[in-house]
Design a protein around this motif. Structure first.
Motif, short mmCIF file in Angstrom:
data_model
loop_
_atom_site.label_atom_id
_atom_site.label_comp_id
_atom_site.label_asym_id
_atom_site.label_seq_id
_atom_site.Cartn_x
_atom_site.Cartn_y
_atom_site.Cartn_z
N ASP A 210 0.84 -1.20 0.00
CA ASP A 210 0.00 0.00 0.00
C ASP A 210 0.87 1.25 0.00
OD1 ASP A 210 -2.35 -1.44 0.03
OD2 ASP A 210 -2.35 -1.59 2.24
N ASN A 211 0.39 2.29 -0.65
CA ASN A 211 1.09 3.57 -0.68
C ASN A 211 0.61 4.43 0.49
OD1 ASN A 211 2.20 6.03 -1.19
ND2 ASN A 211 1.30 6.30 -3.22
N PHE A 212 1.52 4.68 1.43
CA PHE A 212 1.17 5.47 2.60
C PHE A 212 1.67 6.91 2.47
CE2 PHE A 212 1.20 1.13 4.44
CZ PHE A 212 -0.14 1.07 4.83
N ILE B 260 -0.14 30.12 -4.44
CA ILE B 260 0.10 28.71 -4.73
C ILE B 260 -0.31 27.89 -3.51
CG2 ILE B 260 1.85 26.98 -5.34
CD1 ILE B 260 3.55 29.36 -6.41
N PHE B 261 -1.17 26.89 -3.73
CA PHE B 261 -1.64 26.02 -2.65
C PHE B 261 -1.09 24.61 -2.83
CE2 PHE B 261 -4.55 29.34 -1.67
CZ PHE B 261 -4.97 29.12 -0.36
N LEU B 262 -0.78 23.98 -1.70
CA LEU B 262 -0.46 22.55 -1.67
C LEU B 262 -1.78 21.80 -1.48
CD1 LEU B 262 2.26 20.62 0.23
CD2 LEU B 262 -0.13 20.15 0.77
N HIS B 263 -2.03 20.82 -2.35
CA HIS B 263 -3.20 19.95 -2.24
C HIS B 263 -2.71 18.55 -1.93
CE1 HIS B 263 -6.21 22.81 -4.00
NE2 HIS B 263 -5.09 23.34 -4.50
N PHE B 264 -3.21 17.98 -0.83
CA PHE B 264 -2.78 16.65 -0.40
C PHE B 264 -3.99 15.72 -0.31
CE2 PHE B 264 -1.47 13.69 3.13
CZ PHE B 264 -0.50 13.03 2.40
N SER B 265 -3.95 14.66 -1.11
CA SER B 265 -5.05 13.69 -1.11
C SER B 265 -4.61 12.43 -0.38
CB SER B 265 -5.44 13.34 -2.56
OG SER B 265 -5.86 14.50 -3.25
N TYR B 266 -5.38 12.04 0.64
CA TYR B 266 -5.01 10.86 1.43
C TYR B 266 -6.27 10.06 1.80
CZ TYR B 266 -6.52 13.78 5.40
OH TYR B 266 -7.25 14.58 6.27
N GLY B 267 -7.24 10.09 0.90
CA GLY B 267 -8.58 9.59 1.19
C GLY B 267 -9.47 10.78 1.39
N ALA B 268 -9.05 11.70 2.24
CA ALA B 268 -9.66 13.02 2.35
C ALA B 268 -8.80 14.00 1.55
CB ALA B 268 -9.75 13.44 3.82
N ARG B 269 -9.21 15.27 1.53
CA ARG B 269 -8.46 16.29 0.79
C ARG B 269 -8.05 17.41 1.74
NH1 ARG B 269 -8.85 15.69 -4.72
NH2 ARG B 269 -10.45 14.22 -5.45
N PHE B 270 -6.76 17.76 1.64
CA PHE B 270 -6.21 18.81 2.51
C PHE B 270 -5.57 19.88 1.63
CE2 PHE B 270 -2.22 20.23 4.72
CZ PHE B 270 -2.84 21.05 5.66
N LYS B 271 -5.86 21.14 1.94
CA LYS B 271 -5.34 22.28 1.16
C LYS B 271 -4.61 23.22 2.09
CE LYS B 271 -8.18 25.41 -0.54
NZ LYS B 271 -9.18 26.09 -1.41
N TYR B 272 -3.43 23.71 1.65
CA TYR B 272 -2.59 24.54 2.52
C TYR B 272 -1.88 25.60 1.68
CZ TYR B 272 0.70 25.50 6.40
OH TYR B 272 1.40 26.08 7.41
N ARG C 45 4.45 8.37 8.73
CA ARG C 45 4.70 8.13 10.16
C ARG C 45 3.39 7.97 10.92
NH1 ARG C 45 4.65 10.43 14.96
NH2 ARG C 45 3.77 12.38 14.14
N LEU C 46 2.43 8.84 10.63
CA LEU C 46 1.15 8.77 11.31
C LEU C 46 0.45 7.45 11.06
CD1 LEU C 46 -0.14 12.41 10.61
CD2 LEU C 46 0.68 11.53 12.81
N VAL D 66 -5.41 10.42 11.05
CA VAL D 66 -4.98 11.58 10.25
C VAL D 66 -6.18 12.46 9.95
CG1 VAL D 66 -3.84 12.38 8.17
CG2 VAL D 66 -3.15 10.21 9.22
N THR D 67 -6.07 13.73 10.27
CA THR D 67 -7.11 14.72 9.94
C THR D 67 -6.45 15.95 9.32
OG1 THR D 67 -7.00 15.86 12.07
CG2 THR D 67 -8.50 13.95 11.91
N ASN D 68 -7.27 16.77 8.72
CA ASN D 68 -6.74 18.02 8.14
C ASN D 68 -6.13 18.92 9.23
OD1 ASN D 68 -7.57 17.16 5.67
ND2 ASN D 68 -9.24 18.65 5.42
N GLU D 69 -6.74 18.88 10.43
CA GLU D 69 -6.22 19.71 11.51
C GLU D 69 -4.83 19.24 11.94
OE1 GLU D 69 -9.27 18.43 11.36
OE2 GLU D 69 -10.34 20.32 11.03
N VAL D 70 -4.64 17.90 11.98
CA VAL D 70 -3.34 17.36 12.35
C VAL D 70 -2.29 17.74 11.31
CG1 VAL D 70 -2.02 15.20 12.60
CG2 VAL D 70 -4.27 15.44 13.68
N LEU D 71 -2.65 17.64 10.03
CA LEU D 71 -1.71 17.99 8.96
C LEU D 71 -1.37 19.48 8.98
CD1 LEU D 71 -3.16 15.83 6.04
CD2 LEU D 71 -1.13 15.35 7.44
#
Length: 430
Positions: free
Chosen positions: A6-8, A33-45, A93-94, A101-106
């Motif tokens: 699996d890709n973690f 410029i925003f970082l978009h991170f997909s890990y099942g959910a979507r996180f934007k920073y 690591r998480l 893992v949540t958007n708040e944690v990230l």
């Protein structure tokens, strides 16, 4: 039994805050410029950096490093890579430690990783001189070596001025007071007016770009404060008779003078700049309808021109260069040697010489040969062809002048000679 790994790491991409179609319609409009991170959910920073459509590589999701005008593109791209690697590593690591893992944690992780020092600001260099040096490197490929050196000299003069006056030069230093003080400083160094004008013109190039990028916010900044009118130089041309004297002068005992003379005369017979007439090769010669030409792509304008090989040029090549154009010579050496050639054929006519140096106009009479240099060749071609009544448009075809206004600056006939030329046009009943 076969299994899969699996890709973690999750998937990271970088994208603009604003829709791409809007930025494409206005390619210089900056967007965060925003970082978009997909890990099942979507996180934007938000990365805190901005760019625009024309400076962004959509395939690599990075700022273009070679074709953009962003001074510190590489630094920003390294930042983007660092936060991409960091969030992937933290996410792995998480997962490995079974932490939810949540958007708040990230977000908390990235805030800590960046010391909560994320800023939404335009990309700017640290100092004016950092900016100027970097911008000059960007321009380097599109300008001549002489122009590049000239810009560098201007920056050195501004630095020396700041050190001499114990002032810190930043983006907001450039007001009318600065311009006047800088001019005075150069005058005290005994620079000629046209040299000072050149440095102001070069400095304006950097200021225009800095102002365009909104690095300057001084309300007193005005580009017109850096305007200084150049004076007309005392420039000469050589007549056809003088060129013939030069061509026929036996210089076989002086190889350097002979080579300089031959190169210079080719400039006089083709009307080219020294960057184009000095260094012609056998491959430059093309035959068109039974006539030999130099096929030249002018370095300054990129225009292509075919200059007919005259009888004089053919004589030069056949008698001393085995049918080829003379080999190239350093311009400084050519300028020194061609004055000696002029002295050898006794071009001693006194020419009134006027120059403003150190803020004071100086007048003197000097022998004509001392005013000969590489650029005299092009002036001689333009003036002699004009006297022969070749249409100005046709002369400009060879000389590379873009406007008649610029061309007429090269026509060096005056006084009695100019009056005689005008009368010869047939406008007077004499």
């Amino acid at each position: 039994m076969k299994t899969t790994i699996d890709n973690f790491n999750g998937v990271v991409r970088f994208a603009f805050k604003d829709p791409v179609y809007m930025l494409e319609a206005s390619k210089k409009k900056e967007s965060l410029i925003f970082l978009h991170f997909s890990y099942g959910a979507r996180f934007k920073y938000s990365t805190g950096y901005k760019s625009c459509f024309e400076n962004w590589d959509f395939d690599k999701q990075k700022i273009k490093e070679t074709k953009s005008n962003i001074i510190n593109a590489r630094e920003v791209n390294e930042f983007l890579s660092n936060i991409e690697n960091a969030i992937k590593k933290e996410y792995s690591r998480l997962i490995a430690e079974n932490i939810i893992v949540t958007n708040e944690v990230l977000k908390q992780f990235l805030d800590n990783f960046l010391n909560k020092n994320v800023k939404s600001e335009k990309i700017a260099p640290i100092t004016f001189f950092d900016f100027a040096d970097a911008y000059l490197e960007l321009k380097k490929k599109g300008i001549t070596k002489i122009t590049y050196t000239s810009y560098n000299q201007t920056l050195k003069k501004v630095k020396a001025f700041s050190e001499s006056n114990n002032i810190k030069v930043d983006f907001n230093s450039f007001d009318k007071s600065f311009a006047l003080s800088f001019i005075t400083y150069l005058e005290e160094l005994d620079f000629a007016l046209n040299t000072i004008t050149k440095h102001l013109k070069n400095l304006k190039t950097f200021l225009i770009e800095a102002n365009r990028k909104k690095f300057i916010d001084n309300v007193d900044f005005n580009l017109s404060d850096f305007n200084l009118k150049a004076e007309e130089t005392t420039a000469i041309y050589l007549t056809d008779n003088e060129l013939e004297l030069m061509l026929n002068k036996d210089l076989s005992k002086y190889p350097e003078l002979e080579l300089a003379r031959d190169i210079f005369l080719i400039g006089c017979y083709t009307g080219q700049r020294i960057s184009d007439y000095n260094g012609l090769t056998k491959e430059s010669i093309k035959r068109i309808n039974g006539v030999d030409y130099f096929k030249i792509k002018q370095k300054k304008t990129k225009a292509e021109v075919q200059c007919p090989i005259t009888k004089e040029i053919r004589e030069i090549m056949d008698e001393r260069h085995v049918g080829n154009p003379p080999k190239k010579m350093f311009e400084q050496l050519l300028n020194r040697c061609i004055k000696e050639v002029g002295q050898a054929i006794e071009l001693n006519e006194p020419i009134e010489f006027s120059i403003t140096r150190g803020g004071v106009e100086v007048k003197d009479f000097i022998p004509k040969y001392k005013l000969i240099h590489s650029h005299t060749a092009r002036r001689s071609f333009c003036t002699n062809m004009y006297k022969k009544k070749m249409p100005v448009f046709d002369i400009m075809h060879f000389s590379g002048h873009k406007t008649e206004r610029e061309f007429y600056k090269y026509i060096r006939i005056q006084g009695e000679e100019r009056a005689s030329h005008i009368v010869g046009q047939g406008f007077f009943n004499v």
